[in-house]
Design a protein around this motif. Structure first.
Motif, PDB file in Angstrom:
ATOM      1  N   CYS A 245       0.892  -1.209   0.025  1.00 41.41           N
ATOM      2  CA  CYS A 245       0.052  -0.039  -0.006  1.00 41.41           C
ATOM      3  C   CYS A 245       0.911   1.174   0.023  1.00 41.41           C
ATOM      4  O   CYS A 245       0.660   2.190  -0.711  1.00 41.41           O
ATOM      5  CB  CYS A 245      -0.876  -0.062   1.355  1.00 41.41           C
ATOM      6  SG  CYS A 245      -2.095   1.304   1.312  1.00 41.41           S
TER       7      CYS A 245
ATOM      8  N   THR B  32       3.937   1.789  -1.151  1.00 39.59           N
ATOM      9  CA  THR B  32       4.667   1.846  -2.389  1.00 39.59           C
ATOM     10  C   THR B  32       3.646   2.358  -3.440  1.00 39.59           C
ATOM     11  O   THR B  32       4.128   3.525  -4.138  1.00 39.59           O
ATOM     12  CB  THR B  32       5.019   0.446  -2.926  1.00 39.59           C
ATOM     13  OG1 THR B  32       5.860  -0.181  -1.888  1.00 39.59           O
ATOM     14  CG2 THR B  32       5.941   0.649  -4.172  1.00 39.59           C
ATOM     15  N   SER B  33       2.664   1.869  -3.736  1.00 39.52           N
ATOM     16  CA  SER B  33       1.405   2.713  -4.497  1.00 39.52           C
ATOM     17  C   SER B  33       1.071   3.939  -4.066  1.00 39.52           C
ATOM     18  O   SER B  33       0.962   4.800  -5.192  1.00 39.52           O
ATOM     19  CB  SER B  33       0.279   1.641  -4.602  1.00 39.52           C
ATOM     20  OG  SER B  33      -0.607   1.728  -3.320  1.00 39.52           O
ATOM     21  N   GLN B  34       0.849   4.258  -2.997  1.00 39.81           N
ATOM     22  CA  GLN B  34       0.640   5.799  -2.397  1.00 39.81           C
ATOM     23  C   GLN B  34       1.898   6.545  -2.935  1.00 39.81           C
ATOM     24  O   GLN B  34       1.809   7.702  -3.301  1.00 39.81           O
ATOM     25  CB  GLN B  34       0.386   5.774  -1.033  1.00 39.81           C
ATOM     26  CG  GLN B  34      -0.985   4.899  -0.622  1.00 39.81           C
ATOM     27  CD  GLN B  34      -1.189   5.103   0.843  1.00 39.81           C
ATOM     28  OE1 GLN B  34      -0.395   5.260   1.610  1.00 39.81           O
ATOM     29  NE2 GLN B  34      -2.453   4.613   1.135  1.00 39.81           N
TER      30      GLN B  34
ATOM     31  N   LEU C 253       4.029   6.201  -5.096  1.00 41.28           N
ATOM     32  CA  LEU C 253       4.129   6.499  -6.582  1.00 41.28           C
ATOM     33  C   LEU C 253       3.190   7.361  -7.359  1.00 41.28           C
ATOM     34  O   LEU C 253       3.397   8.369  -7.920  1.00 41.28           O
ATOM     35  CB  LEU C 253       3.949   5.120  -7.371  1.00 41.28           C
ATOM     36  CG  LEU C 253       5.195   4.011  -7.106  1.00 41.28           C
ATOM     37  CD1 LEU C 253       4.547   2.650  -7.564  1.00 41.28           C
ATOM     38  CD2 LEU C 253       6.411   4.472  -8.129  1.00 41.28           C
ATOM     39  N   ILE C 254       1.908   7.225  -6.706  1.00 43.95           N
ATOM     40  CA  ILE C 254       0.836   8.362  -7.018  1.00 43.95           C
ATOM     41  C   ILE C 254       1.128   9.619  -6.565  1.00 43.95           C
ATOM     42  O   ILE C 254       0.862  10.651  -7.251  1.00 43.95           O
ATOM     43  CB  ILE C 254      -0.759   7.697  -6.498  1.00 43.95           C
ATOM     44  CG1 ILE C 254      -1.053   6.183  -7.157  1.00 43.95           C
ATOM     45  CG2 ILE C 254      -1.856   8.708  -6.876  1.00 43.95           C
ATOM     46  CD1 ILE C 254      -1.043   6.393  -8.961  1.00 43.95           C
TER      47      ILE C 254
ATOM     48  N   GLU D 205       1.420  13.272  -8.588  1.00 46.30           N
ATOM     49  CA  GLU D 205       0.489  14.356  -8.400  1.00 46.30           C
ATOM     50  C   GLU D 205       1.020  15.473  -8.052  1.00 46.30           C
ATOM     51  O   GLU D 205       0.844  16.800  -8.257  1.00 46.30           O
ATOM     52  CB  GLU D 205      -0.595  13.857  -7.318  1.00 46.30           C
ATOM     53  CG  GLU D 205      -1.522  12.863  -7.863  1.00 46.30           C
ATOM     54  CD  GLU D 205      -2.452  12.361  -6.741  1.00 46.30           C
ATOM     55  OE1 GLU D 205      -2.461  12.565  -5.546  1.00 46.30           O
ATOM     56  OE2 GLU D 205      -3.561  11.504  -7.218  1.00 46.30           O
TER      57      GLU D 205
ATOM     58  N   LEU E 199      -1.494  -3.841  -6.364  1.00 45.98           N
ATOM     59  CA  LEU E 199      -1.608  -2.266  -6.035  1.00 45.98           C
ATOM     60  C   LEU E 199      -0.407  -1.651  -6.743  1.00 45.98           C
ATOM     61  O   LEU E 199      -0.584  -0.422  -7.365  1.00 45.98           O
ATOM     62  CB  LEU E 199      -1.403  -1.989  -4.473  1.00 45.98           C
ATOM     63  CG  LEU E 199      -2.737  -2.330  -3.851  1.00 45.98           C
ATOM     64  CD1 LEU E 199      -2.541  -1.986  -2.175  1.00 45.98           C
ATOM     65  CD2 LEU E 199      -4.026  -1.469  -4.079  1.00 45.98           C
ATOM     66  N   GLU E 200       0.704  -1.901  -6.664  1.00 46.64           N
ATOM     67  CA  GLU E 200       2.028  -1.378  -7.638  1.00 46.64           C
ATOM     68  C   GLU E 200       1.853  -1.377  -8.866  1.00 46.64           C
ATOM     69  O   GLU E 200       1.978  -0.442  -9.489  1.00 46.64           O
ATOM     70  CB  GLU E 200       3.268  -2.120  -7.081  1.00 46.64           C
ATOM     71  CG  GLU E 200       3.590  -2.029  -5.653  1.00 46.64           C
ATOM     72  CD  GLU E 200       5.039  -2.962  -5.399  1.00 46.64           C
ATOM     73  OE1 GLU E 200       5.219  -4.030  -6.428  1.00 46.64           O
ATOM     74  OE2 GLU E 200       5.607  -2.736  -4.682  1.00 46.64           O
TER      75      GLU E 200
ATOM     76  N   ALA F 276      -0.926   1.224  -9.629  1.00 45.65           N
ATOM     77  CA  ALA F 276      -0.308   2.567  -9.970  1.00 45.65           C
ATOM     78  C   ALA F 276       0.614   2.652 -10.935  1.00 45.65           C
ATOM     79  O   ALA F 276       0.334   3.803 -11.625  1.00 45.65           O
ATOM     80  CB  ALA F 276       0.655   2.579  -8.420  1.00 45.65           C
TER      81      ALA F 276
ATOM     82  N   THR G 161      -1.745   3.549 -13.754  1.00 44.17           N
ATOM     83  CA  THR G 161      -2.326   4.947 -13.711  1.00 44.17           C
ATOM     84  C   THR G 161      -1.227   5.754 -14.228  1.00 44.17           C
ATOM     85  O   THR G 161      -1.770   6.865 -15.018  1.00 44.17           O
ATOM     86  CB  THR G 161      -2.415   5.278 -12.235  1.00 44.17           C
ATOM     87  OG1 THR G 161      -3.809   4.358 -11.593  1.00 44.17           O
ATOM     88  CG2 THR G 161      -2.986   6.969 -12.025  1.00 44.17           C
ATOM     89  N   ILE G 162       0.208   5.697 -13.837  1.00 40.54           N
ATOM     90  CA  ILE G 162       1.098   6.482 -13.950  1.00 40.54           C
ATOM     91  C   ILE G 162       1.456   6.666 -15.761  1.00 40.54           C
ATOM     92  O   ILE G 162       1.440   7.656 -16.223  1.00 40.54           O
ATOM     93  CB  ILE G 162       2.416   5.955 -13.571  1.00 40.54           C
ATOM     94  CG1 ILE G 162       2.406   6.433 -12.025  1.00 40.54           C
ATOM     95  CG2 ILE G 162       3.535   6.793 -14.120  1.00 40.54           C
ATOM     96  CD1 ILE G 162       3.372   5.623 -11.128  1.00 40.54           C
TER      97      ILE G 162
END
Length: 126
Positions: free
Chosen positions: A48, A50-52, A54-55, A59, A75-76, A79, A82-83
Motif C-alpha cells: 500500500c 509503495t503504490s501511495q 508512486l501516485i 500528483e 497495487l503497485e 499505480a 495509472t502513471i
C-alpha cells in the motif's frame, strides 16, 4: 552517477524514493537534500505504501519519467498503470523467468497485455 546527472539540466527535479522494510522511507533529491518519513514500513503496509508513494510523486511533482524497481503486487501494478495513462514515461522491472511468467501472474498481467487467444485462418487451396 549524481555528477553525471548534474550535467543534464532537464533532470534537475530527479528524486529517488527508497523504501525498505523496517526502515523509514527516504526521499533523496539531486541537490543532496533528503527527507525521511516519520514511520518505518511494516510488511503489512509495504504494498500500500509503495503504490501511495508512486501516485503522490505523480500528483505532487509531475515527473517526465518514473522508474520502478521490482513491481510485484497488484497495487503497485495498478499505480504503474495509472502513471502510464497520464503520459508519464514508465520504466519498470518485475521478476519472471519468461514473459509467460509475467503474463500468467494475476498481479502483473495488466502491465504486459494479458492473455489473448487468437485463431488464424489460412486458405491453402485458393
Amino acid at each position: 552517477m549524481r555528477a553525471r546527472i548534474r550535467n543534464h539540466p532537464e533532470l534537475r527535479d530527479l528524486i529517488q524514493v527508497v523504501m525498505d522494510l523496517g526502515w523509514k522511507p527516504l526521499t533523496r533529491f539531486l541537490s543532496g537534500d533528503f527527507e525521511r518519513s516519520d514511520c518505518p514500513i511494516s510488511f503489512q503496509d509495504f504494498d500500500c505504501a509503495t503504490s501511495q508513494v508512486l501516485i503522490a510523486a505523480v500528483e505532487n511533482h509531475m515527473p517526465q519519467a518514473i522508474v520502478i524497481d521490482e513491481i510485484g503486487a497488484k497495487l503497485e501494478a495498478m499505480a504503474a498503470s495509472t502513471i502510464s495513462q497520464r503520459r508519464i514515461q514508465l520504466v519498470a522491472t518485475a521478476h519472471g523467468v519468461t514473459i509467460e511468467n509475467l503474463i500468467m501472474n494475476p498481479a502483473l498481467e495488466m502491465l504486459v497485455g494479458g492473455v489473448q487467444v487468437e485463431t488464424n485462418y489460412v486458405d491453402i487451396c485458393g
